[in-house]
Design an enzyme around this catalytic site. Structure first.
Site, mmCIF file in Angstrom:
data_model
loop_
_atom_site.group_PDB
_atom_site.id
_atom_site.type_symbol
_atom_site.label_atom_id
_atom_site.label_comp_id
_atom_site.label_asym_id
_atom_site.label_seq_id
_atom_site.Cartn_x
_atom_site.Cartn_y
_atom_site.Cartn_z
ATOM 1 N N ASP A 279 3.609 -19.578 3.902
ATOM 2 C CA ASP A 279 3.377 -18.273 4.528
ATOM 3 C C ASP A 279 4.436 -18.110 5.611
ATOM 4 O OD1 ASP A 279 2.566 -16.140 6.152
ATOM 5 O OD2 ASP A 279 0.444 -16.548 5.845
ATOM 6 N N ASN B 143 13.024 -13.972 0.436
ATOM 7 C CA ASN B 143 12.701 -12.778 -0.353
ATOM 8 C C ASN B 143 11.419 -12.100 0.100
ATOM 9 O OD1 ASN B 143 12.491 -11.129 -3.015
ATOM 10 N ND2 ASN B 143 10.636 -12.400 -3.031
ATOM 11 N N TYR C 231 9.168 -0.219 7.814
ATOM 12 C CA TYR C 231 9.828 -1.063 6.808
ATOM 13 C C TYR C 231 11.345 -0.980 6.949
ATOM 14 C CZ TYR C 231 11.503 -2.604 2.240
ATOM 15 O OH TYR C 231 12.192 -3.244 1.232
ATOM 16 N N LYS D 226 14.030 -3.954 8.028
ATOM 17 C CA LYS D 226 15.140 -4.431 7.179
ATOM 18 C C LYS D 226 16.483 -4.247 7.888
ATOM 19 C CE LYS D 226 12.968 -6.027 3.573
ATOM 20 N NZ LYS D 226 13.122 -7.400 3.077
HETATM 21 N N1 LIG Z 1 10.996 -3.376 -5.102
HETATM 22 C C1 LIG Z 1 11.974 -2.644 -4.575
HETATM 23 O O1 LIG Z 1 12.262 -1.511 -5.024
HETATM 24 C C2 LIG Z 1 12.744 -3.192 -3.418
HETATM 25 C C3 LIG Z 1 13.805 -2.430 -2.909
HETATM 26 C C4 LIG Z 1 14.541 -2.929 -1.842
HETATM 27 C C5 LIG Z 1 14.220 -4.177 -1.327
HETATM 28 N N2 LIG Z 1 13.173 -4.891 -1.821
HETATM 29 C C6 LIG Z 1 12.886 -6.220 -1.239
HETATM 30 O O2 LIG Z 1 12.639 -7.145 -2.269
HETATM 31 C C7 LIG Z 1 11.875 -8.237 -1.729
HETATM 32 C C8 LIG Z 1 10.734 -8.580 -2.649
HETATM 33 O O3 LIG Z 1 9.781 -7.535 -2.620
HETATM 34 P P1 LIG Z 1 9.170 -6.933 -3.958
HETATM 35 O O4 LIG Z 1 9.699 -5.573 -4.107
HETATM 36 O O5 LIG Z 1 9.317 -7.895 -5.067
HETATM 37 O O6 LIG Z 1 7.623 -6.767 -3.522
HETATM 38 P P2 LIG Z 1 6.330 -7.597 -3.943
HETATM 39 O O7 LIG Z 1 6.119 -7.555 -5.405
HETATM 40 O O8 LIG Z 1 5.246 -7.082 -3.067
HETATM 41 O O9 LIG Z 1 6.713 -9.077 -3.528
HETATM 42 C C9 LIG Z 1 6.710 -9.486 -2.175
HETATM 43 C C10 LIG Z 1 6.371 -10.948 -2.124
HETATM 44 O O10 LIG Z 1 6.339 -11.360 -0.745
HETATM 45 C C11 LIG Z 1 5.127 -12.073 -0.553
HETATM 46 N N3 LIG Z 1 4.684 -12.094 0.837
HETATM 47 C C12 LIG Z 1 4.213 -11.095 1.606
HETATM 48 N N4 LIG Z 1 3.885 -11.561 2.815
HETATM 49 C C13 LIG Z 1 4.157 -12.876 2.819
HETATM 50 C C14 LIG Z 1 4.026 -13.922 3.762
HETATM 51 N N5 LIG Z 1 3.499 -13.693 4.980
HETATM 52 N N6 LIG Z 1 4.435 -15.171 3.419
HETATM 53 C C15 LIG Z 1 4.940 -15.426 2.205
HETATM 54 N N7 LIG Z 1 5.044 -14.495 1.235
HETATM 55 C C16 LIG Z 1 4.662 -13.237 1.559
HETATM 56 C C17 LIG Z 1 4.120 -11.381 -1.453
HETATM 57 O O11 LIG Z 1 2.968 -12.184 -1.623
HETATM 58 P P3 LIG Z 1 1.555 -11.550 -2.072
HETATM 59 O O12 LIG Z 1 1.639 -11.397 -3.568
HETATM 60 O O13 LIG Z 1 0.562 -12.555 -1.632
HETATM 61 O O14 LIG Z 1 1.414 -10.226 -1.367
HETATM 62 C C18 LIG Z 1 4.978 -11.250 -2.703
HETATM 63 O O15 LIG Z 1 5.027 -12.471 -3.380
HETATM 64 C C19 LIG Z 1 11.440 -7.790 -0.338
HETATM 65 O O16 LIG Z 1 12.282 -8.398 0.632
HETATM 66 C C20 LIG Z 1 11.641 -6.299 -0.380
HETATM 67 O O17 LIG Z 1 11.840 -5.739 0.899
HETATM 68 C C21 LIG Z 1 12.442 -4.416 -2.858
#
Ligand SMILES: NC(=O)c1ccc[n+]([C@@H]2O[C@H](COP(=O)([O-])OP(=O)(O)OC[C@H]3O[C@@H](n4cnc5c(N)ncnc54)[C@H](OP(=O)(O)O)[C@@H]3O)[C@@H](O)[C@H]2O)c1
Length: 251
Positions: free
Chosen positions: A64, A91, A166, A170
């Site tokens: 975490d 990530n 958010y 970032k």
């Molecule tokens: N998806 C997009 O369009 C997009 C665009 C730009 C940037 N991003 C970036 O991509 C990265 C991944 O996000 P995602 O889009 O794949 O979203 P996601 O599916 O919600 O994945 C986020 C991950 O982070 C975990 N997490 C949250 N809080 C945490 C904590 N305190 N300790 C450890 N793990 C934690 C979540 O765990 P849980 O499953 O337990 O919640 C999940 O595994 C992020 O940095 C996000 O800002 C995404």
């Protein structure tokens, strides 16, 4: 014994899961330590990926990013099991939801900025034992000051629900990355901020509309392939920068 040890936070979902899938399929030399704040979730994710008998290997670890004790325990585990770390992928992140501005900002800054700062500091000694270390931070193009201040850019007026906290988090992360690069470049640590693109994930919520970004989100595997390219050294010319799959963003 796999020669390249890679640790990724938030590996049970979205970009983290897809990146793990790409990396573990790419080489028998890769061992990916999938971490998550939930050991149950990450073990389930690992079992799914192992079912396809990938070339590389996987392990699962609870981490975490908002809990120093959890981070320290993970570092102790990696130290005893591997003695070093070749690639750290910060990530994990959360989106900003809910009506309470104070809570939104506190949550986003805690998970998306302080978390990666703590994780990067804790794992740095292990990275510096690698002969070819990479430290990646998953950011967002929506946080680029250059893009956000350009009225001709799509993110100038992008409508992310409750997105202020958010995007601010970032943007702060980007400064962390820049400082990490400037401070540790001479050690050989290759630091990148990485925009995965607008892809399917749970970041916006768990309904199909939110996961798919109202039908606009792409496949997170594309982000995983970009990260694979970085790990393979194909983006070394862009080290210390804010990269996306086809180029470099302004900070
Ligand atoms: N998806 C997009 O369009 C997009 C665009 C730009 C940037 N991003 C970036 O991509 C990265 C991944 O996000 P995602 O889009 O794949 O979203 P996601 O599916 O919600 O994945 C986020 C991950 O982070 C975990 N997490 C949250 N809080 C945490 C904590 N305190 N300790 C450890 N793990 C934690 C979540 O765990 P849980 O499953 O337990 O919640 C999940 O595994 C992020 O940095 C996000 O800002 C995404």
């Amino acid at each position: 014994m796999n020669s390249t040890i890679i640790l990724i936070t938030g590996a049970n979902s979205g970009v983290g899961y897809a990146t793990t899938k790409v990396l573990v399929s790419a080489s028998k030399d890769f061992h990916i330590i999938m971490t998550s704040r939930s050991l149950t979730k990450v073990k389930t994710a690992m079992a799914e990926l192992e079912a396809s008998k990938p070339a590389g290997s996987l392990s699962a670890l609870e981490l975490d990013v908002t809990d120093q004790q959890s981070v320290d325990t993970a570092v102790a585990h990696v130290t005893s099991q591997y003695g070093h770390l070749d690639v750290l992928i910060n990530n994990a992140a959360i989106g900003s939801r809910g009506p309470d501005v104070m809570k939104r900002f506190q949550d986003c800054l805690t998970t998306n900025v302080i978390g990666p700062a703590v994780v990067a500091a804790a794992f740095r000694p292990l990275l510096l034992k690698s002969s070819n270390p990479y430290s990646l931070f998953v950011s967002s193009g929506a946080a680029s000051m250059g893009k956000a201040s350009d009225p001709t850019d799509a993110v100038y007026k992008v409508n992310i629900p409750n997105g202020g906290a958010y995007r601010v988090s970032k943007a702060a992360l980007n400064m962390l990355v820049l400082q990490e690069w400037i401070k540790y470049a001479e050690t050989g640590l290759k630091v990148f901020a990485v925009c995965p693109g607008f892809v399917r994930s749970n970041l916006r919520g768990k309904s199909e509309e939110e996961v798919s970004g109202w039908g606009q989100a792409g496949d997170p595997v594309v982000a995983g392939e970009m990260i694979l390219g970085i790990v393979k050294g194909e983006r070394n010319a862009d080290v210390g920068k804010f990269v996306w799959k086809d180029g470099v963003y302004a900070w």
